[in-house]
Design a protein around this motif. Structure first.
Motif, PDB file in Angstrom:
ATOM      1  N   ASP A   1       0.852  -1.190   0.000  1.00  0.00           N
ATOM      2  CA  ASP A   1       0.000   0.000   0.000  1.00  0.00           C
ATOM      3  C   ASP A   1       0.884   1.234   0.000  1.00  0.00           C
ATOM      4  N   THR A   2       0.695   2.087  -0.979  1.00  0.00           N
ATOM      5  CA  THR A   2       1.550   3.255  -1.139  1.00  0.00           C
ATOM      6  C   THR A   2       1.327   4.253  -0.003  1.00  0.00           C
ATOM      7  N   LEU A   3       2.414   4.635   0.640  1.00  0.00           N
ATOM      8  CA  LEU A   3       2.393   5.711   1.621  1.00  0.00           C
ATOM      9  C   LEU A   3       2.847   7.016   0.982  1.00  0.00           C
ATOM     10  N   GLU A   4       3.949   6.940   0.249  1.00  0.00           N
ATOM     11  CA  GLU A   4       4.435   8.096  -0.495  1.00  0.00           C
ATOM     12  C   GLU A   4       5.135   7.606  -1.758  1.00  0.00           C
ATOM     13  N   GLN A   5       4.978   8.346  -2.843  1.00  0.00           N
ATOM     14  CA  GLN A   5       5.666   8.041  -4.086  1.00  0.00           C
ATOM     15  C   GLN A   5       5.790   9.324  -4.895  1.00  0.00           C
ATOM     16  N   GLU A   6       6.945   9.497  -5.526  1.00  0.00           N
ATOM     17  CA  GLU A   6       7.163  10.706  -6.317  1.00  0.00           C
ATOM     18  C   GLU A   6       8.154  10.416  -7.436  1.00  0.00           C
ATOM     19  N   ASP A   7       7.896  10.967  -8.603  1.00  0.00           N
ATOM     20  CA  ASP A   7       8.863  10.934  -9.699  1.00  0.00           C
ATOM     21  C   ASP A   7       9.883  12.044  -9.487  1.00  0.00           C
ATOM     22  N   VAL A   8      11.145  11.714  -9.729  1.00  0.00           N
ATOM     23  CA  VAL A   8      12.236  12.661  -9.489  1.00  0.00           C
ATOM     24  C   VAL A   8      13.248  12.537 -10.630  1.00  0.00           C
ATOM     25  N   THR A   9      14.238  13.402 -10.626  1.00  0.00           N
ATOM     26  CA  THR A   9      15.361  13.300 -11.555  1.00  0.00           C
ATOM     27  C   THR A   9      16.609  12.928 -10.771  1.00  0.00           C
ATOM     28  N   TYR A  10      17.299  11.886 -11.215  1.00  0.00           N
ATOM     29  CA  TYR A  10      18.503  11.422 -10.553  1.00  0.00           C
ATOM     30  C   TYR A  10      19.724  11.679 -11.425  1.00  0.00           C
ATOM     31  N   ARG A  11      20.865  11.824 -10.780  1.00  0.00           N
ATOM     32  CA  ARG A  11      22.143  11.774 -11.470  1.00  0.00           C
ATOM     33  C   ARG A  11      22.634  10.332 -11.442  1.00  0.00           C
ATOM     34  N   THR A  12      23.044   9.810 -12.579  1.00  0.00           N
ATOM     35  CA  THR A  12      23.507   8.428 -12.645  1.00  0.00           C
ATOM     36  C   THR A  12      24.961   8.331 -12.181  1.00  0.00           C
ATOM     37  N   MET A  13      25.432   7.094 -11.992  1.00  0.00           N
ATOM     38  CA  MET A  13      26.796   6.898 -11.520  1.00  0.00           C
ATOM     39  C   MET A  13      27.825   7.347 -12.549  1.00  0.00           C
ATOM     40  N   ASN A  14      27.405   7.535 -13.808  1.00  0.00           N
ATOM     41  CA  ASN A  14      28.317   8.006 -14.850  1.00  0.00           C
ATOM     42  C   ASN A  14      28.084   9.476 -15.212  1.00  0.00           C
ATOM     43  N   GLY A  15      27.327  10.189 -14.364  1.00  0.00           N
ATOM     44  CA  GLY A  15      27.219  11.628 -14.507  1.00  0.00           C
ATOM     45  C   GLY A  15      26.118  12.139 -15.413  1.00  0.00           C
ATOM     46  N   HIS A  16      25.250  11.257 -15.901  1.00  0.00           N
ATOM     47  CA  HIS A  16      24.112  11.687 -16.712  1.00  0.00           C
ATOM     48  C   HIS A  16      22.912  11.947 -15.787  1.00  0.00           C
ATOM     49  N   THR A  17      21.811  12.392 -16.362  1.00  0.00           N
ATOM     50  CA  THR A  17      20.577  12.509 -15.605  1.00  0.00           C
ATOM     51  C   THR A  17      19.555  11.521 -16.147  1.00  0.00           C
ATOM     52  N   SER A  18      18.666  11.104 -15.282  1.00  0.00           N
ATOM     53  CA  SER A  18      17.640  10.139 -15.663  1.00  0.00           C
ATOM     54  C   SER A  18      16.388  10.376 -14.843  1.00  0.00           C
ATOM     55  N   ARG A  19      15.261  10.088 -15.453  1.00  0.00           N
ATOM     56  CA  ARG A  19      14.012  10.037 -14.689  1.00  0.00           C
ATOM     57  C   ARG A  19      14.109   8.906 -13.682  1.00  0.00           C
ATOM     58  N   GLY A  20      13.465   9.122 -12.548  1.00  0.00           N
ATOM     59  CA  GLY A  20      13.438   8.081 -11.536  1.00  0.00           C
ATOM     60  C   GLY A  20      12.254   8.279 -10.605  1.00  0.00           C
ATOM     61  N   PHE A  21      12.241   7.529  -9.529  1.00  0.00           N
ATOM     62  CA  PHE A  21      11.157   7.633  -8.561  1.00  0.00           C
ATOM     63  C   PHE A  21      11.654   7.158  -7.207  1.00  0.00           C
ATOM     64  N   TYR A  22      10.926   7.556  -6.168  1.00  0.00           N
ATOM     65  CA  TYR A  22      11.067   6.862  -4.880  1.00  0.00           C
ATOM     66  C   TYR A  22       9.681   6.452  -4.415  1.00  0.00           C
ATOM     67  N   PHE A  23       9.655   5.390  -3.613  1.00  0.00           N
ATOM     68  CA  PHE A  23       8.400   4.778  -3.170  1.00  0.00           C
ATOM     69  C   PHE A  23       8.574   4.326  -1.730  1.00  0.00           C
ATOM     70  N   ALA A  24       7.600   4.615  -0.909  1.00  0.00           N
ATOM     71  CA  ALA A  24       7.517   4.059   0.442  1.00  0.00           C
ATOM     72  C   ALA A  24       6.150   3.410   0.575  1.00  0.00           C
ATOM     73  N   GLY A  25       6.121   2.123   0.859  1.00  0.00           N
ATOM     74  CA  GLY A  25       4.859   1.413   0.935  1.00  0.00           C
ATOM     75  C   GLY A  25       4.844   0.383   2.046  1.00  0.00           C
ATOM     76  N   LYS A  26       3.647   0.098   2.504  1.00  0.00           N
ATOM     77  CA  LYS A  26       3.452  -0.840   3.607  1.00  0.00           C
ATOM     78  C   LYS A  26       3.016  -2.192   3.065  1.00  0.00           C
ATOM     79  N   LYS A  27       3.681  -3.248   3.519  1.00  0.00           N
ATOM     80  CA  LYS A  27       3.286  -4.595   3.116  1.00  0.00           C
ATOM     81  C   LYS A  27       1.892  -4.912   3.641  1.00  0.00           C
ATOM     82  N   ARG A  28       1.026  -5.364   2.754  1.00  0.00           N
ATOM     83  CA  ARG A  28      -0.326  -5.705   3.165  1.00  0.00           C
ATOM     84  C   ARG A  28      -0.319  -6.913   4.106  1.00  0.00           C
ATOM     85  N   GLU A  29      -1.255  -6.933   4.998  1.00  0.00           N
ATOM     86  CA  GLU A  29      -1.320  -8.002   5.983  1.00  0.00           C
ATOM     87  C   GLU A  29      -1.484  -9.362   5.346  1.00  0.00           C
ATOM     88  N   ASP A  30      -2.129  -9.413   4.177  1.00  0.00           N
ATOM     89  CA  ASP A  30      -2.389 -10.703   3.527  1.00  0.00           C
ATOM     90  C   ASP A  30      -1.382 -11.023   2.425  1.00  0.00           C
TER      91      ASP A  30
END
Length: 214
Positions: free
Chosen positions: A184-213
């Motif tokens: 179950d999503t608690l927070e999620q957002e699309d962001v821009t990241y810098r890659t390990m080789n110095g480029h930029t890329s679309r990305g996201f972060y997500f925080a979610g709760k495991k459902r009881e079932d």
């Protein structure tokens, strides 16, 4: 082409991982005494950040011997362990929170991704938190051209090889929704990241709760 493990061992002492941890988001949902597992911890940079914020029960696993060795040198106070890529060697419900930071990008097949998520769900207690950050598909010419070229090899749009030997994947948001369907999503957002080789890329972060079932 080298194997993924050979690649990460070969660059373990030189690569700096760049996707930032949204620590304020994580701290909203996880207590300082929670049991936390970082899957694909690399050299332990995220766990070191959490350690600095007062989290005390921290454990990291990775399949690269050289990354673990680097982490133990750099952060000797962290518990970092070598673990095969396809298993998580802990009992069911062992952890209150699991981190998955820029790991799916390194696991390019659907089957391997799904197997990893199944293991994460198994070791995460019901109601526990999963925190993920990773890379999404880009629409610029450079990325579109390499997605199309390597799709002929791997059969999936978004998988590509770097000249230095890594095989990586950028994800369709629909694929991420499939993988995280049992949370179950608690927070999620699309962001821009810098890659390990110095480029930029679309990305996201997500925080979610495991459902009881789940």
């Amino acid at each position: 082409m080298s194997t993924q493990k050979e690649y990460w061992n070969s660059v373990a002492d030189t690569k700096e991982f760049t996707t930032p941890m949204q620590s304020a988001v994580f701290c909203r949902y996880v207590n300082r005494d929670a049991a936390i597992l970082d899957v694909g911890c690399g050299y332990g940079r995220v766990l070191n950040e959490l350690h600095g914020l007062g989290f005390t029960r921290l454990l990291g696993i990775d399949f690269s011997e050289r990354l673990i060795e680097r982490g133990k040198r750099q952060f000797p106070f962290l518990d970092l362990r070598l673990q095969p890529a396809d298993t998580i060697d802990f009992p069911d419900g062992s952890f209150d929170a699991v981190l998955l930071c820029a790991v799916l990008t390194c696991i390019v097949s659907n089957e391997a991704q799904e197997a990893l998520l199944a293991e994460i769900k198994r070791v995460l207690r019901p109601g526990g938190l999963l925190y993920v950050n990773d890379f999404l598909l880009n629409s610029d010419v450079r990325n579109r051209e390499r997605y199309l070229a390597w799709e002929k090899v791997y059969g999936t749009y978004g998988i590509f090889e770097l000249p230095e030997g890594a095989v990586l994947r950028h994800h369709d948001p629909a694929r991420i929704r499939e993988l995280l369907a049992d949370f179950d999503t608690l927070e999620q957002e699309d962001v821009t990241y810098r890659t390990m080789n110095g480029h930029t890329s679309r990305g996201f972060y997500f925080a979610g709760k495991k459902r009881e079932d789940a």
